[in-house]
Design a protein around this motif. Sequence first.
Motif, PDB file in Angstrom:
ATOM      1  N   THR A 185       0.842  -1.204   0.000  1.00 45.77           N
ATOM      2  CA  THR A 185       0.000   0.000   0.000  1.00 45.77           C
ATOM      3  C   THR A 185       0.870   1.243   0.000  1.00 45.77           C
ATOM      4  OG1 THR A 185      -1.693  -1.174   1.266  1.00 45.77           O
ATOM      5  CG2 THR A 185      -1.836   1.230   1.221  1.00 45.77           C
ATOM      6  N   ALA A 186       1.936   1.211   0.782  1.00 45.51           N
ATOM      7  CA  ALA A 186       2.867   2.336   0.810  1.00 45.51           C
ATOM      8  C   ALA A 186       3.492   2.548  -0.565  1.00 45.51           C
ATOM      9  CB  ALA A 186       3.950   2.093   1.853  1.00 45.51           C
ATOM     10  N   SER A 187       3.819   1.474  -1.249  1.00 45.60           N
ATOM     11  CA  SER A 187       4.413   1.568  -2.582  1.00 45.60           C
ATOM     12  C   SER A 187       3.449   2.213  -3.565  1.00 45.60           C
ATOM     13  CB  SER A 187       4.818   0.185  -3.092  1.00 45.60           C
ATOM     14  OG  SER A 187       5.876  -0.353  -2.326  1.00 45.60           O
ATOM     15  N   ARG A 188       2.169   1.843  -3.480  1.00 51.16           N
ATOM     16  CA  ARG A 188       1.166   2.429  -4.383  1.00 51.16           C
ATOM     17  C   ARG A 188       1.000   3.930  -4.102  1.00 51.16           C
ATOM     18  NH1 ARG A 188      -1.598  -2.437  -3.354  1.00 51.16           N
ATOM     19  NH2 ARG A 188      -2.976  -1.425  -1.845  1.00 51.16           N
ATOM     20  N   LEU A 189       0.981   4.307  -2.823  1.00 49.42           N
ATOM     21  CA  LEU A 189       0.863   5.725  -2.468  1.00 49.42           C
ATOM     22  C   LEU A 189       2.055   6.516  -2.989  1.00 49.42           C
ATOM     23  CD1 LEU A 189      -0.425   5.518   1.217  1.00 49.42           C
ATOM     24  CD2 LEU A 189      -1.682   6.452  -0.733  1.00 49.42           C
ATOM     25  N   LEU A 190       3.240   5.967  -2.803  1.00 45.69           N
ATOM     26  CA  LEU A 190       4.445   6.641  -3.271  1.00 45.69           C
ATOM     27  C   LEU A 190       4.449   6.772  -4.790  1.00 45.69           C
ATOM     28  CD1 LEU A 190       6.982   4.944  -0.860  1.00 45.69           C
ATOM     29  CD2 LEU A 190       6.545   7.405  -0.986  1.00 45.69           C
ATOM     30  N   GLY A 191       3.962   5.750  -5.459  1.00 42.63           N
ATOM     31  CA  GLY A 191       3.881   5.798  -6.917  1.00 42.63           C
ATOM     32  C   GLY A 191       2.961   6.902  -7.393  1.00 42.63           C
ATOM     33  N   ARG A 204       2.866  12.772  -9.630  1.00 37.11           N
ATOM     34  CA  ARG A 204       2.543  14.202  -9.547  1.00 37.11           C
ATOM     35  C   ARG A 204       3.766  15.050  -9.171  1.00 37.11           C
ATOM     36  NH1 ARG A 204      -2.588  15.595 -11.481  1.00 37.11           N
ATOM     37  NH2 ARG A 204      -4.019  13.877 -11.045  1.00 37.11           N
ATOM     38  N   ASP A 205       4.945  14.426  -9.157  1.00 34.12           N
ATOM     39  CA  ASP A 205       6.201  15.099  -8.795  1.00 34.12           C
ATOM     40  C   ASP A 205       6.210  15.606  -7.353  1.00 34.12           C
ATOM     41  OD1 ASP A 205       7.402  14.756 -11.299  1.00 34.12           O
ATOM     42  OD2 ASP A 205       6.404  16.530 -12.100  1.00 34.12           O
ATOM     43  N   LEU A 206       5.330  15.048  -6.522  1.00 35.95           N
ATOM     44  CA  LEU A 206       5.312  15.456  -5.122  1.00 35.95           C
ATOM     45  C   LEU A 206       6.340  14.680  -4.313  1.00 35.95           C
ATOM     46  CD1 LEU A 206       1.448  15.685  -4.572  1.00 35.95           C
ATOM     47  CD2 LEU A 206       3.045  17.538  -5.082  1.00 35.95           C
ATOM     48  N   VAL A 207       6.758  13.537  -4.857  1.00 33.13           N
ATOM     49  CA  VAL A 207       7.770  12.694  -4.217  1.00 33.13           C
ATOM     50  C   VAL A 207       8.791  12.284  -5.263  1.00 33.13           C
ATOM     51  CG1 VAL A 207       8.169  10.411  -3.211  1.00 33.13           C
ATOM     52  CG2 VAL A 207       6.348  11.850  -2.318  1.00 33.13           C
ATOM     53  N   HIS A 208      10.041  12.185  -4.840  1.00 32.60           N
ATOM     54  CA  HIS A 208      11.138  11.807  -5.730  1.00 32.60           C
ATOM     55  C   HIS A 208      11.919  10.672  -5.088  1.00 32.60           C
ATOM     56  CE1 HIS A 208      14.771  12.099  -8.172  1.00 32.60           C
ATOM     57  NE2 HIS A 208      15.473  12.234  -7.061  1.00 32.60           N
ATOM     58  N   GLN A 209      12.325   9.687  -5.897  1.00 34.47           N
ATOM     59  CA  GLN A 209      13.120   8.582  -5.366  1.00 34.47           C
ATOM     60  C   GLN A 209      14.586   8.797  -5.670  1.00 34.47           C
ATOM     61  OE1 GLN A 209      12.252   4.614  -6.827  1.00 34.47           O
ATOM     62  NE2 GLN A 209      12.994   3.687  -4.934  1.00 34.47           N
ATOM     63  N   TYR A 228      12.986   7.710  -0.543  1.00 34.04           N
ATOM     64  CA  TYR A 228      12.113   8.724  -1.127  1.00 34.04           C
ATOM     65  C   TYR A 228      12.268  10.055  -0.417  1.00 34.04           C
ATOM     66  CZ  TYR A 228       9.905   4.760  -3.449  1.00 34.04           C
ATOM     67  OH  TYR A 228       9.671   3.651  -4.215  1.00 34.04           O
ATOM     68  N   GLN A 229      12.136  11.131  -1.205  1.00 33.10           N
ATOM     69  CA  GLN A 229      12.214  12.489  -0.689  1.00 33.10           C
ATOM     70  C   GLN A 229      11.073  13.303  -1.282  1.00 33.10           C
ATOM     71  OE1 GLN A 229      16.059  13.253  -2.454  1.00 33.10           O
ATOM     72  NE2 GLN A 229      17.098  13.071  -0.481  1.00 33.10           N
ATOM     73  N   LEU A 230      10.818  14.466  -0.705  1.00 33.98           N
ATOM     74  CA  LEU A 230       9.826  15.364  -1.295  1.00 33.98           C
ATOM     75  C   LEU A 230      10.318  15.830  -2.653  1.00 33.98           C
ATOM     76  CD1 LEU A 230       8.744  17.612   1.721  1.00 33.98           C
ATOM     77  CD2 LEU A 230       7.536  15.646   0.741  1.00 33.98           C
ATOM     78  N   GLY A 231       9.405  15.945  -3.605  1.00 32.07           N
ATOM     79  CA  GLY A 231       9.767  16.338  -4.958  1.00 32.07           C
ATOM     80  C   GLY A 231       9.538  17.812  -5.231  1.00 32.07           C
ATOM     81  N   PHE A 232       9.911  18.239  -6.441  1.00 36.05           N
ATOM     82  CA  PHE A 232       9.786  19.650  -6.804  1.00 36.05           C
ATOM     83  C   PHE A 232       8.333  20.095  -6.949  1.00 36.05           C
ATOM     84  CE2 PHE A 232      14.159  18.784  -8.331  1.00 36.05           C
ATOM     85  CZ  PHE A 232      14.816  19.787  -7.618  1.00 36.05           C
TER      86      PHE A 232
END
Length: 269
Positions: free
Chosen positions: A55-61, A66-71, A78-82
């Motif tokens: 479930t965490a993987s799907r949320l991160l995906g 939406r570029d809200l998270v970056h791997q 994972y980190q916050l995205g631009f």
Amino acid sequence: MTSHSSPAADTDVEGVQHGGVQSVDRAIAVLEILAREGDAGVSEIADKVGIHKSTASRLLGALMARDLVHQNSERGKYQLGFGILRLAASIPGRLSLVHEARPVLEALAAEFKETVNLAVLRSNYAVNVDQAMGPSTLASHDWIGSLTPLHATSSGKVLLAGLGTEERERILKETGLPEKTSRTITSRRKLEEQLLQVARDGVAITEEELEIGLNAVAVPVFNHSGTVVGAVSISGPAFRFNAETQPGLLESLKQAGLEISRKMGYSGA
């Protein structure tokens, strides 16, 4: 033929709605974890949110789409995205300093029963853009719209202290340091010493520098980037108003400045 929705169908709709809200809540929790921790792996996120790793993987995906998270390609975390910056950048322009500050000004005026002003820097002057009046009949002067000299007012000194050296030099060269009363600071060296102290202490106090019989104290208001965008001041008659001896005033004023600053997106101490 008329069709009727079955209880099962209604339950399914409610379940979908509930699931959608739950997903949003979990996605926000993921963003908050990354904001707090800096980065995190799938297992860590799943554990902190209390969900299955898949479930965490799907949320991160979904957040990555939406570029809200970056791997991070090297560490796999994972980190916050631009995309977060894009969203955040739209906030400051929509925030009204006057609107956000208004209830804080009113609370200060009610607590200390003096005049509270909000000022900003405009055309080399401190301009009062809002005011909350204390209940005293002596606190009757309307300062809204007034252009007051930066070097002779508490708000002005806060705004000057927040400027870079070159900008402050330009303004003071253009305006000079005219004497408003016998207590006005007209020495550039002495003013610079005061401004250093204002920047260090986060508060400016003036005693009869603009008008005889008027004392004032001010603190800065910061925006999301830590820039001074305004000043909150409390002023009153010199015979009864002394910022340094009135119990709790300086602390309450500083807290008020921070409260308005946080409403403007400031996250500093």
